[in-house]
Design an enzyme around this catalytic site. Sequence first.
Site: not given
Length: 119
Positions: A77-79, A82
Site C-alpha cells: 500500500v502506497c504510504v 494511505a
Amino acid sequence: MKIGILVSAGPYTHQANDSAYQFAKAALAKGHTVERVFFYHDGVNTANRLTEPPQDDRNVTSRWSSLAAQFKIDLVVCVAAALRRGIKDQILAPGFRISGLGQLIESGMKADRLVVFGD
C-alpha cells in the site's frame, strides 16, 4: 511469467479493483507468478480491515488477503496515498503492508509485465 499489478481504484467504487483480482487469480491458475500487487490512490482503501460489506456482497479486502496468503503475494500500500486517506498500520488487513513508491518501481523492473487497473 512474472507479473506485477498496480491497482489505483477503490474496492467498491470502480470495476478495476475486481478486475485486478480476477486477473491475478487467472494468471496464477495458468502458472504465472504474481509477486506484488501495489495499491495506489483510492486503491489503498482495499487494505482497510475495518471494511464491513453487507453479507450478500463480496468482501474485496478479504479476497485479496486470502489470495496473498495462498500464493505468497506481496500486497503493498502506497504510504503517501494511505496517509492521505487515514490508512495506517493499525488498520491494515492481513497480508497488506505500507511502503513507498520504490516498491512499485522495483515491481516494474523485476516483472515481465506490469499490469495497471484503474485510472
